[in-house]
Design a protein around this motif. Structure first.
Motif, short mmCIF file in Angstrom:
data_model
loop_
_atom_site.label_atom_id
_atom_site.label_comp_id
_atom_site.label_asym_id
_atom_site.label_seq_id
_atom_site.Cartn_x
_atom_site.Cartn_y
_atom_site.Cartn_z
N SER A 206 41.65 36.49 25.19
CA SER A 206 43.09 36.65 24.94
C SER A 206 43.48 35.96 23.63
CB SER A 206 43.90 36.10 26.11
OG SER A 206 43.43 34.83 26.54
N PRO A 207 43.00 36.48 22.50
CA PRO A 207 43.31 35.83 21.22
C PRO A 207 44.71 36.13 20.70
CG PRO A 207 41.95 37.77 20.86
CD PRO A 207 42.08 37.61 22.35
N LEU A 208 45.38 37.12 21.31
CA LEU A 208 46.74 37.48 20.88
C LEU A 208 47.67 37.40 22.07
CD1 LEU A 208 44.65 39.61 19.21
CD2 LEU A 208 46.85 40.21 18.17
N LEU A 209 48.95 37.19 21.77
CA LEU A 209 49.99 37.19 22.79
C LEU A 209 51.28 37.66 22.15
CD1 LEU A 209 50.87 36.38 25.72
CD2 LEU A 209 51.48 34.15 24.78
N GLY A 210 51.88 38.69 22.72
CA GLY A 210 53.17 39.16 22.23
C GLY A 210 53.16 39.60 20.79
#
Length: 431
Positions: A206-210
């Protein structure tokens, strides 16, 4: 084990006792300690896998509750008997029944995943296995009163953004294992916790969020770390010699999140910090009353440590990872805890890193010590893998030796094609 125990206290306490009022915190502690772990052999495994739901034609749009519910209603009974539920943000979860061994659990879950993917694809939707939603802002679509009240609780406790992200933008692979023989509970719980950082690094996805890179390989773990440790931190204390007692102390110190004023009424948030012990002792009355056994049971469902005792062990610290990866990941975790030889290797490799949760989530296998521990752990599991899983285990072994987690492959895809395209490719099953 998954789907066989509907409440923490249900088996040990008859339904007609649920309305019994607790007379003290000691009363509550005794109930928790007696009920949280079941003495018995290891071996059975239950799996739960969450996947983010995306519209294949418009990945920036969050599918509506009614749309997701309609697809699920038409699926029918799955071949492996998994239950289908919908998380607050629309992630779809499969919860499998306990299987006699880890390979059987993996086989059944893989079959159910295939049926579910096909059903959603026919409706123009895709199910994406990532630890965090890389594209869309946090938003609740599940209309349940529990989740509405949880939102209000997090807002009142100054963790609104993290709480919303946790509920609506994160997804995991959860592994449920038997507690094992009582004589081994302390060592088994210590190892389940000690494995956490190393397994977080291996599973980071999960290297990105939103819509943004966060600088963390497991943004899911980063989100959880922002919530209060009294509810979401590890359970065990310094020595971990009394896991049932430590879980009781943890639960009693944790603040009450939600209450039902009456059994028929919706859940309402408790916006003041009220440890359950204070409610049980009568220092504070919620709803003008002391808690019942049912209130205690419900309170336990609002605690989210990385390893949660529910008669069995609910291991909650893995990111959701692709179908090519989760079977090997699940086999590794179950083997490291259930096979005595592998457990000995894992304990030696991981116990020096037992508190490195943030380092694992941010740096992942880029940290040399975590990578070395991961190599030893995966190698120990791979040596014990049956023929059906050898290819999957070899793939995981190569990735770990290269210091790469699923997050690295997804990051490469995003850099190459953009977030929306990367998500759509995963939703369509493009490897």
């Amino acid at each position: 084990m998954t789907n066989t125990i509907t409440t923490d206290l249900g088996e040990g306490h008859p339904i007609d006792a649920a309305d019994a009022e607790l007379t003290s915190a000691n009363d509550a502690a005794q109930l928790i300690g007696e009920s949280c772990l079941t003495d018995g052999p290891v071996g059975r495994v239950g799996l739960e896998i969450e996947a983010h739901c995306f519209d294949l034609a418009a990945p920036e749009r969050r599918p509506a509750w009614d749309q997701i519910s309609s697809v699920i209603a038409d699926v029918g009974v799955l071949p492996g008997a998994s239950l289908i539920t919908v998380e607050p943000g629309g992630a779809v979860e499969l919860s499998g029944p306990p299987a006699d061994d880890v390979v059987s659990a993996i086989t059944a879950m893989a079959g159910d995943r295939a049926v579910l993917r096909s059903a959603f694809a026919e409706a123009g939707l895709g199910l994406v296995l990532l630890g965090a939603d890389p594209l869309r802002p946090a938003k609740r679509i599940n209309p349940g009163d529990r989740y509405r009240a949880m939102e209000q609780f997090f807002e009142a406790s100054q963790t609104g953004a993290a709480g919303a992200a946790m509920m609506t933008s994160t997804a995991s692979v959860q592994v449920n294992l038997e507690a094992g023989p009582e004589a081994g509970w302390a060592a088994r719980l210590r190892l389940a916790h000690a494995l956490g950082p190393t397994l977080v690094a291996i599973a980071a996805n999960s290297p990105l969020l939103g819509g943004k890179f966060t600088g963390w390989r497991s943004s899911r773990q980063w989100v959880w770390s922002q919530l209060d440790s009294a509810r979401c931190g590890p359970v065990l204390g310094v020595d971990g010699e009394d896991p049932a007692g430590e879980w009781a102390r943890y639960a009693l110190k944790a603040p009450v999140m939600l209450v039902h004023p009456t059994p028929e009424m919706d859940a309402v948030p408790v916006t003041d910090w009220v440890p359950f012990a204070d409610w049980a002792d009568g220092s504070v009355l919620l709803g003008d009353r002391r808690p019942t056994v049912a209130d205690l049971d419900y309170h336990l469902t609002t605690l989210f440590p990385p390893v949660r005792p529910r008669r069995f062990l609910e291991i909650r610290y893995l990111d959701s990872v692709p179908d090519a990866d989760w079977p090997a990941l699940v086999f590794t975790l179950a083997t490291l805890l259930d096979d005595p030889g592998a457990a000995e290797i894992a304990a030696e490799a991981c116990e020096p890193l037992a508190t490195a949760w943030d380092r694992a989530a941010q740096t992942g296998l880029g940290d040399r010590r975590l990578r070395d521990a991961a190599i030893r752990c995966v190698a120990a599991a791979a040596e014990r893998a049956p023929a059906a899983l050898q290819e999957s285990m070899a793939r995981l072994m190569r990735s770990v030796e290269q210091g790469r987690a699923p997050a690295d492959g997804f990051s490469d895809r995003v850099v190459r094609n953009g977030i929306a395209t990367a998500v759509t490719e995963l939703a369509q099953g493009v490897q």
